[in-house]
Design an enzyme around this catalytic site. Structure first.
Site, PDB file in Angstrom:
ATOM      1  N   SER A  73       0.890  -1.241  -0.025  1.00  0.00           N
ATOM      2  CA  SER A  73       0.192  -0.055  -0.129  1.00  0.00           C
ATOM      3  C   SER A  73       0.727   1.263  -0.133  1.00  0.00           C
ATOM      4  CB  SER A  73      -0.943  -0.053   1.286  1.00  0.00           C
ATOM      5  OG  SER A  73      -1.919   0.911   1.180  1.00  0.00           O
TER       6      SER A  73
ATOM      7  N   ASP B 276      -8.175  -3.578  -7.041  1.00  0.00           N
ATOM      8  CA  ASP B 276      -7.930  -2.978  -5.768  1.00  0.00           C
ATOM      9  C   ASP B 276      -8.525  -1.807  -5.827  1.00  0.00           C
ATOM     10  OD1 ASP B 276      -6.299  -1.474  -3.746  1.00  0.00           O
ATOM     11  OD2 ASP B 276      -4.789  -3.114  -4.141  1.00  0.00           O
TER      12      ASP B 276
ATOM     13  N   HIS C   8      -6.899  -5.851  -1.129  1.00  0.00           N
ATOM     14  CA  HIS C   8      -5.659  -5.199  -0.915  1.00  0.00           C
ATOM     15  C   HIS C   8      -4.455  -5.728  -0.070  1.00  0.00           C
ATOM     16  CE1 HIS C   8      -3.687  -1.114  -0.999  1.00  0.00           C
ATOM     17  NE2 HIS C   8      -3.608  -1.156   0.294  1.00  0.00           N
TER      18      HIS C   8
END
Length: 525
Positions: free
Chosen positions: A233, A458, A487
């Protein structure tokens, strides 16, 4: 990028002598010199000092809830790399030593889970709990986590009283009137002012490039000439910035669920793009709920599921569930479904049970727990760091007319997250500290092949981000999980992905071409 709180009301919802030797910091790369000669020299000084000092590993403090054999320690870094002899802060780090033989060991693997504002201190537990996805890698590497600057135990910052921060119900993020918007603007400005009041000395230095510099100092303190890094991320943007500033310091790098590093995407546009991606994944989840209507009885078509959602939302706005769960709290809970496939069934079950009369399950899941003072402090701290880093990394629009125009337009087709996201980021419009210009992420001399892993649907980091980083990091390899959207792909069971991550970390090898993998298993009801 993290979305764990909904700011339905902003403010309630971040000189020594260089030594020689095997672990001395290599010379600063050209990109870092271009970014700032003083910062570049500051990193060299701080890294050399850290290499000499090392890390005094010991059992972790009892109140950190990190059990042996994981060990903890500290790394000292300058608050401002342009002033390496000025104020210092200490960064908390932890590790689980590699489980293999001395011959098998390849060094340390450092992890960042995202945010900004996420702590990586749980990473070594993957070894302690014998997580099957990581047993091969654990033989080769010490697993190292850390709290980035401002986070957790690393000079934590704050923007609001934690108990006030979590109080509910908050205002509905979707405005009905100009008065609603004025109220939210006021709260956002108050939150920004609270950051300055409570953490003003830290705010100018809460940037991704500074965290990347911290990462290089941690590398040196670990005794590593080069960095092995796993970022998920926001951790992918940290990795991208590190790879740009210190390309010759990278040994292996895996980035998973990638933030688009283009300068014009950081961070205002990134959040607008995220709203669209969240809507797409919300539609995926509704389709799954409808397909499993025999289990959940919410609606047998996506349209019926959406109608049920809007009905729930409207009822909670009129009369908050249990007095504490309104639309903002519902979004905070339901947004985990677009985020993670692992939450599809639990959220559908909680909603189904609520419709069947079990109100308490939804209250427990969506409402704050005011008795959890430690958890609330952590939540407030995480949101403060998220805000501080994104506000400091780039110059944000200051015109409310632009915010209003962009989010009004986007909300029409993407209503699930748009306004909630807007209010969460609006403090950046009145940010009280200097805002930087994002780094031009690109390949530098010495950067090895980077492994990029991404799912196509995502929500938090749209697929285009992986494609963009792949273009910018020449020699990188992209592994795409097609028709999937959870994710954080490297934490899921998908042999096509898992085997390539293992192979890369253990051998440095990648496929000759980019790879497309079938999706991991669809959640079962």
């Amino acid at each position: 990028m993290r979305r764990t709180a909904v700011l339905g009301s902003a403010g309630t919802l971040i000189a020594g002598t260089l030594i020689a030797g095997a672990i001395a910091a290599p010379a600063a790369d050209a990109h870092d010199r271009h970014h700032g000669d003083r910062e570049a020299r500051g990193v060299q000084i701080a890294a050399a000092r850290a290499a000499k000092a090392g890390i005094d590993w010991a059992d972790c403090p009892a109140d950190w809830a990190i059990a042996a054999p994981v060990q903890c320690g500290w790394v000292t870094v300058p608050l401002d790399y342009a002033e390496p002899d000025g104020k210092k802060i200490k960064l908390a780090v932890d590790r689980h030593v590699s489980t293999g033989t001395k011959k098998e060991r390849q060094g340390a693997l450092v992890y960042n889970p995202g945010g900004p504002g996420g702590s990586g201190m749980a990473f070594p537990k993957r070894v302690a709990t014998k997580n099957p996805l990581w047993t091969k890698t654990a033989k080769a590497y010490d697993f190292v986590g850390f709290d980035p600057r401002g986070v957790g135990h690393s000079a934590p910052i704050s923007c609001a009283d934690p108990q006030e921060f979590v109080k509910a119900p908050k205002a509905d993020p979707v405005p009905d009137s100009e008065a609603d918007k004025r109220a939210q603007r006021k709260l956002a400005a108050e939150y920004a002012a609270g950051c300055a009041e409570r953490s003003g000395d830290m705010l100018p230095h809460m940037t991704t490039p500074n965290t990347a510099r911290d990462l290089d100092v941690i590398r040196a303190a670990l005794g590593e000439r080069k960095l092995n890094f796993l970022g998920v991320s926001y951790g992918t943007y940290l990795g991208a910035v590190y790879g740009t500033l210190f390309p010759s310091h990278v040994r292996r790098m895996v980035v998973d669920s990638v933030v688009n590093p283009a300068k014009d995407n950081i961070w205002y546009q990134a959040n607008l793009n995220q709203d669209i991606a969240f809507q797409t994944r919300w539609e995926d989840w509704k389709t799954w709920v409808a397909k499993n209507d025999a289990t959940y009885h919410i609606g047998d078509t996506p349209a019926k599921v959406e109608k049920a959602w809007l009905t729930l939302r409207a009822a909670a706005r009129k009369n908050p569930i249990g007095g504490v769960v309104g639309p903002a709290e519902l979004i905070g809970f339901f947004q985990s479904a677009p985020y993670y496939d692992s939450m599809w069934a639990p959220i559908a079950r909680t909603w189904s049970d609520y419709r069947g009369g079990d109100t308490q399950a939804l209250i427990d899941a969506a409402a704050p727990d005011l008795s959890d003072t430690a958890g609330n402090a952590s939540s407030e701290n995480g949101n403060a760091v998220y805000t501080a880093v994104e506000c400091a990394d780039a110059k944000w629009p200051t015109s409310w007319q632009r915010w209003d125009r962009d989010n009004t337009r986007l909300h029409r087709d993407n209503p699930f997250m748009t306004w909630a996201n807007a209010w969460m980021n609006l403090p950046c419009a009145t940010w009280p500290a200097k805002q930087q210009t994002p780094l031009d992420v690109r390949t530098g001399k010495g950067l090895p092949p980077v492994l990029i892993v991404q799912s196509t649907r995502d929500a938090a980091t749209p697929y285009e981000g992986a494609v963009e980083l792949h273009k910018r990091f020449k020699g990188s390899r992209l592994v795409t999980e097609k028709n999937a959207g959870s994710h954080g792909v490297t934490g899921l069971v998908n042999p096509c992905v898992n085997e390539r991550v293992d192979t890369y970390l253990l051998t440095g090898r990648t496929d000759r071409r980019d790879v497309t993998c079938a999706p991991h298993a669809t959640p079962t009801p």
